[in-house]
Design a protein around this motif. Structure first.
Motif, PDB file in Angstrom:
ATOM      1  N   ASP A 159     -10.864   5.893   7.645  1.00 56.10           N
ATOM      2  CA  ASP A 159     -10.111   5.309   6.525  1.00 56.10           C
ATOM      3  C   ASP A 159      -9.049   6.285   6.026  1.00 56.10           C
ATOM      4  O   ASP A 159      -7.918   5.911   5.759  1.00 56.10           O
ATOM      5  CB  ASP A 159     -11.068   4.943   5.398  1.00 56.10           C
ATOM      6  N   GLY A 160      -9.406   7.552   5.870  1.00 55.53           N
ATOM      7  CA  GLY A 160      -8.483   8.563   5.385  1.00 55.53           C
ATOM      8  C   GLY A 160      -9.184   9.893   5.193  1.00 55.53           C
ATOM      9  O   GLY A 160     -10.309  10.096   5.652  1.00 55.53           O
ATOM     10  N   LEU A 161      -8.506  10.800   4.511  1.00 56.96           N
ATOM     11  CA  LEU A 161      -9.042  12.144   4.291  1.00 56.96           C
ATOM     12  C   LEU A 161      -9.052  12.460   2.804  1.00 56.96           C
ATOM     13  O   LEU A 161      -8.066  12.210   2.099  1.00 56.96           O
ATOM     14  CB  LEU A 161      -8.198  13.205   5.011  1.00 56.96           C
ATOM     15  N   LEU A 162     -10.169  13.013   2.335  1.00 56.44           N
ATOM     16  CA  LEU A 162     -10.269  13.529   0.981  1.00 56.44           C
ATOM     17  C   LEU A 162     -10.127  15.042   1.032  1.00 56.44           C
ATOM     18  O   LEU A 162     -10.697  15.702   1.909  1.00 56.44           O
ATOM     19  CB  LEU A 162     -11.609  13.151   0.347  1.00 56.44           C
ATOM     20  N   PHE A 163      -9.368  15.590   0.074  1.00 53.19           N
ATOM     21  CA  PHE A 163      -9.165  17.034  -0.017  1.00 53.19           C
ATOM     22  C   PHE A 163      -9.741  17.521  -1.346  1.00 53.19           C
ATOM     23  O   PHE A 163      -9.330  17.052  -2.408  1.00 53.19           O
ATOM     24  CB  PHE A 163      -7.676  17.367   0.077  1.00 53.19           C
ATOM     25  N   TYR A 164     -10.691  18.443  -1.286  1.00 53.11           N
ATOM     26  CA  TYR A 164     -11.381  18.940  -2.480  1.00 53.11           C
ATOM     27  C   TYR A 164     -10.983  20.386  -2.768  1.00 53.11           C
ATOM     28  O   TYR A 164     -10.980  21.229  -1.853  1.00 53.11           O
ATOM     29  CB  TYR A 164     -12.897  18.917  -2.282  1.00 53.11           C
ATOM     30  N   GLY A 196      -7.667  15.184  -3.586  1.00 57.08           N
ATOM     31  CA  GLY A 196      -6.506  14.463  -3.058  1.00 57.08           C
ATOM     32  C   GLY A 196      -6.903  13.505  -1.949  1.00 57.08           C
ATOM     33  O   GLY A 196      -7.958  13.645  -1.329  1.00 57.08           O
ATOM     34  N   TRP A 197      -6.034  12.538  -1.689  1.00 57.94           N
ATOM     35  CA  TRP A 197      -6.303  11.507  -0.675  1.00 57.94           C
ATOM     36  C   TRP A 197      -5.056  11.261   0.159  1.00 57.94           C
ATOM     37  O   TRP A 197      -3.953  11.153  -0.378  1.00 57.94           O
ATOM     38  CB  TRP A 197      -6.726  10.203  -1.358  1.00 57.94           C
ATOM     39  N   LEU A 198      -5.229  11.211   1.474  1.00 54.84           N
ATOM     40  CA  LEU A 198      -4.152  10.860   2.393  1.00 54.84           C
ATOM     41  C   LEU A 198      -4.714  10.005   3.515  1.00 54.84           C
ATOM     42  O   LEU A 198      -5.887  10.159   3.894  1.00 54.84           O
ATOM     43  CB  LEU A 198      -3.508  12.107   3.008  1.00 54.84           C
ATOM     44  N   GLN A 199      -3.884   9.120   4.029  1.00 53.27           N
ATOM     45  CA  GLN A 199      -4.232   8.423   5.262  1.00 53.27           C
ATOM     46  C   GLN A 199      -3.748   9.264   6.435  1.00 53.27           C
ATOM     47  O   GLN A 199      -2.835  10.076   6.302  1.00 53.27           O
ATOM     48  CB  GLN A 199      -3.620   7.025   5.258  1.00 53.27           C
ATOM     49  N   ALA A 200      -4.368   9.048   7.592  1.00 54.36           N
ATOM     50  CA  ALA A 200      -4.128   9.945   8.732  1.00 54.36           C
ATOM     51  C   ALA A 200      -2.656   9.995   9.140  1.00 54.36           C
ATOM     52  O   ALA A 200      -2.134  11.069   9.480  1.00 54.36           O
ATOM     53  CB  ALA A 200      -5.000   9.513   9.912  1.00 54.36           C
ATOM     54  N   TRP A 201      -1.958   8.858   9.080  1.00 57.73           N
ATOM     55  CA  TRP A 201      -0.566   8.839   9.532  1.00 57.73           C
ATOM     56  C   TRP A 201       0.359   9.613   8.595  1.00 57.73           C
ATOM     57  O   TRP A 201       1.499   9.933   8.961  1.00 57.73           O
ATOM     58  CB  TRP A 201      -0.068   7.394   9.682  1.00 57.73           C
ATOM     59  N   MET A 202      -0.115   9.945   7.384  1.00 58.95           N
ATOM     60  CA  MET A 202       0.702  10.677   6.422  1.00 58.95           C
ATOM     61  C   MET A 202       0.677  12.193   6.645  1.00 58.95           C
ATOM     62  O   MET A 202       1.516  12.905   6.082  1.00 58.95           O
ATOM     63  CB  MET A 202       0.211  10.382   5.001  1.00 58.95           C
ATOM     64  N   LEU A 203      -0.263  12.677   7.436  1.00 61.00           N
ATOM     65  CA  LEU A 203      -0.423  14.128   7.577  1.00 61.00           C
ATOM     66  C   LEU A 203       0.816  14.838   8.109  1.00 61.00           C
ATOM     67  O   LEU A 203       1.177  15.915   7.612  1.00 61.00           O
ATOM     68  CB  LEU A 203      -1.640  14.444   8.467  1.00 61.00           C
ATOM     69  N   ASN A 236      -0.997   3.299  13.575  1.00 58.18           N
ATOM     70  CA  ASN A 236      -1.607   2.518  12.485  1.00 58.18           C
ATOM     71  C   ASN A 236      -0.762   2.511  11.212  1.00 58.18           C
ATOM     72  O   ASN A 236      -1.166   1.922  10.207  1.00 58.18           O
ATOM     73  CB  ASN A 236      -2.998   3.081  12.154  1.00 58.18           C
ATOM     74  N   LYS A 237       0.390   3.158  11.258  1.00 57.02           N
ATOM     75  CA  LYS A 237       1.270   3.178  10.085  1.00 57.02           C
ATOM     76  C   LYS A 237       1.742   1.757   9.770  1.00 57.02           C
ATOM     77  O   LYS A 237       2.108   1.014  10.678  1.00 57.02           O
ATOM     78  CB  LYS A 237       2.474   4.068  10.368  1.00 57.02           C
ATOM     79  N   PRO A 238       1.729   1.371   8.497  1.00 55.99           N
ATOM     80  CA  PRO A 238       2.222   0.032   8.135  1.00 55.99           C
ATOM     81  C   PRO A 238       3.675  -0.143   8.563  1.00 55.99           C
ATOM     82  O   PRO A 238       4.444   0.833   8.613  1.00 55.99           O
ATOM     83  CB  PRO A 238       2.095   0.006   6.611  1.00 55.99           C
ATOM     84  N   PRO A 239       4.084  -1.356   8.875  1.00 56.71           N
ATOM     85  CA  PRO A 239       5.481  -1.594   9.298  1.00 56.71           C
ATOM     86  C   PRO A 239       6.479  -1.128   8.241  1.00 56.71           C
ATOM     87  O   PRO A 239       6.296  -1.364   7.046  1.00 56.71           O
ATOM     88  CB  PRO A 239       5.530  -3.128   9.461  1.00 56.71           C
ATOM     89  N   ASN A 240       7.506  -0.440   8.697  1.00 53.89           N
ATOM     90  CA  ASN A 240       8.612   0.022   7.841  1.00 53.89           C
ATOM     91  C   ASN A 240       8.185   1.061   6.795  1.00 53.89           C
ATOM     92  O   ASN A 240       8.953   1.378   5.884  1.00 53.89           O
ATOM     93  CB  ASN A 240       9.292  -1.154   7.115  1.00 53.89           C
ATOM     94  N   ALA A 241       6.970   1.567   6.901  1.00 59.80           N
ATOM     95  CA  ALA A 241       6.522   2.590   5.944  1.00 59.80           C
ATOM     96  C   ALA A 241       7.109   3.935   6.333  1.00 59.80           C
ATOM     97  O   ALA A 241       7.021   4.356   7.490  1.00 59.80           O
ATOM     98  CB  ALA A 241       5.003   2.663   5.915  1.00 59.80           C
ATOM     99  N   ARG A 242       7.688   4.609   5.372  1.00 53.06           N
ATOM    100  CA  ARG A 242       8.260   5.933   5.620  1.00 53.06           C
ATOM    101  C   ARG A 242       8.143   6.757   4.347  1.00 53.06           C
ATOM    102  O   ARG A 242       8.485   6.297   3.261  1.00 53.06           O
ATOM    103  CB  ARG A 242       9.727   5.819   6.043  1.00 53.06           C
ATOM    104  N   HIS A 254       1.618   5.147  -2.068  1.00 51.73           N
ATOM    105  CA  HIS A 254       1.934   6.570  -2.226  1.00 51.73           C
ATOM    106  C   HIS A 254       3.298   6.731  -2.892  1.00 51.73           C
ATOM    107  O   HIS A 254       4.254   6.038  -2.540  1.00 51.73           O
ATOM    108  CB  HIS A 254       1.931   7.250  -0.853  1.00 51.73           C
ATOM    109  N   PRO A 255       3.406   7.621  -3.884  1.00 49.60           N
ATOM    110  CA  PRO A 255       4.674   7.764  -4.621  1.00 49.60           C
ATOM    111  C   PRO A 255       5.881   8.114  -3.761  1.00 49.60           C
ATOM    112  O   PRO A 255       7.018   7.908  -4.189  1.00 49.60           O
ATOM    113  CB  PRO A 255       4.368   8.900  -5.609  1.00 49.60           C
ATOM    114  N   ARG A 256       5.652   8.634  -2.558  1.00 40.65           N
ATOM    115  CA  ARG A 256       6.792   9.015  -1.717  1.00 40.65           C
ATOM    116  C   ARG A 256       7.197   7.934  -0.714  1.00 40.65           C
ATOM    117  O   ARG A 256       8.074   8.165   0.108  1.00 40.65           O
ATOM    118  CB  ARG A 256       6.484  10.315  -0.977  1.00 40.65           C
ATOM    119  N   LEU A 257       6.553   6.781  -0.777  1.00 41.52           N
ATOM    120  CA  LEU A 257       6.995   5.694   0.085  1.00 41.52           C
ATOM    121  C   LEU A 257       8.375   5.236  -0.343  1.00 41.52           C
ATOM    122  O   LEU A 257       8.668   5.117  -1.530  1.00 41.52           O
ATOM    123  CB  LEU A 257       6.013   4.518   0.015  1.00 41.52           C
TER     124      LEU A 257
END
Length: 358
Positions: free
Chosen positions: A262-267, A282-289, A304-310, A25-28
């Motif tokens: 797996d994640g959420l699709l936004f139409y 659009g696509w997001l994983q649940a921990w990004m909401l 379930n967020k990957p380690p050190n992901a922010r 994700h570009p904001r990681l």
């Protein structure tokens, strides 16, 4: 290691597609976007405008997919072959690779980076199970499943229109579905429908396609169960509105499928079924909401967020741009209301003037 992974992801033909979900994700915080593109909201607006002008020959396209008949069809690969010069100095000709006409036949998403200004009113979301994205084609008494790269991965009978030999081999009976296949549950979870019983709906809006999909599948309830003539289950995925209350309720409830999320699709409600990547999905994983949408999710998803992901918050410039878009939209609505009020006042003044003259 994470930095190396991000750099590798960026180097594999990802930079040409804005906000490609094959990259982080570009904001990681550990991933930097190297190329600048038009903002997502602007590209959405332009694509909706282009959609009104563009005409897609969905009837012939659906027929080609059903019949596997690509005569007189020119693909991007064909154009590249025509542009190559033949080397006559080498007697041995290079063997041509078989064309993969079933490649790039699905509508793919981008990372949801900028929240649309009309998100609550004009968008719907679908919870997606873990699985493989698959194009399903049922025609002439067989059902075939194709991977995203165009390879046929399975062929079997089904109760889809045109999907088994007991239905006959009518050329008009064929169906095209966009699915997620779960090996664990032997189920094709249906995301979208492009054609049903020979009627293509590529050029229909999302809301209608989803309604049509549910209506047609209700006519064949046996398709949701496995049997000799229908060895794999076909189950439609439900969709939800995108207001905050509905999203938080959706995330708190049990999943509508047997496997993991797996994640959420936004139409976008107004988008047609477009081949390839589009900013209108659009696509997001649940921990990004929580970070992207401000939506509260259960702690199990956060774990379930990957380690050190922010995810980085929007920059001040992005916040200002978003504020200006929202303000402009509000001003436009107020302007319409004022115009209507002025028109009514002019009509009333004309009536009064006319009555006084009489």
């Amino acid at each position: 290691m994470e930095e190396l992974t991000a750099n590798l992801a960026a180097s594999f033909n990802v930079s040409n597609i804005p906000n490609n979900t094959a990259a982080p994700h570009p904001r990681l915080t550990n991933y930097k976007v190297k190329t600048s593109t038009l903002d997502q909201d602007e590209r959405r607006r332009k694509q909706l405008e282009q959609q009104k002008r563009k005409r897609f020959d969905s009837v012939n396209h659906a027929r080609r997919l059903a019949d596997d008949d690509w005569k007189d069809y020119i693909s991007d690969e064909d154009e590249l072959d025509d542009g190559e010069e033949m080397d006559t100095s080498k007697p041995k000709q290079k063997r041509k690779k078989p064309k993969r006409y079933y490649k790039n036949q699905l509508m793919l998403s981008e990372w949801l980076v900028e929240v649309p200004t009309d998100f609550q009113q004009e968008w719907i979301t679908v919870l997606c199970p873990v699985g493989k994205r698959t194009l399903v084609v049922s025609a002439r008494g067989n059902t075939s499943a194709y991977a995203r790269n165009g390879f046929k991965v399975n062929q079997f009978p089904s109760l889809l229109p045109g999907g088994n030999r007991r239905q006959g081999r009518k050329s008009s009976e064929y169906t095209l579905l966009d699915c997620i296949y779960s090996e664990a549950s032997r189920t094709f979870y249906i995301l979208d429908v492009m054609c049903w019983r020979g009627v293509p709906i590529y050029d229909s809006e999302t809301e209608f396609r989803f309604y049509w999909m549910q209506t047609k599948l209700d006519e064949v309830p046996e398709i949701a169960s496995s049997s000799n003539i229908n060895p794999y289950k076909f189950v439609p995925l439900p969709y939800y509105t995108c207001d905050k209350t509905s999203l938080e309720k959706m995330m708190a409830e049990p999943l509508p499928f047997e496997v993991s999320l797996d994640g959420l699709l936004f139409y976008h409600k107004r988008t047609h079924y477009t081949l390839g990547s589009t900013p209108l999905v659009g696509w997001l994983q649940a921990w990004m909401l929580p970070d992207i949408l401000g939506v509260t999710v259960p702690q199990s998803y956060i774990d379930n967020k990957p380690p050190n992901a922010r995810l980085l918050p929007p920059s001040p410039m992005e916040v200002k741009t978003q504020h200006n878009k929202t303000k402009k939209r509000t001003d436009d609505n107020e302007m319409e209301v004022k115009t209507d009020d002025n028109t009514e006042q002019i009509i009333e003044d004309d009536k009064e003037g006319t009555s006084q003259m009489e």
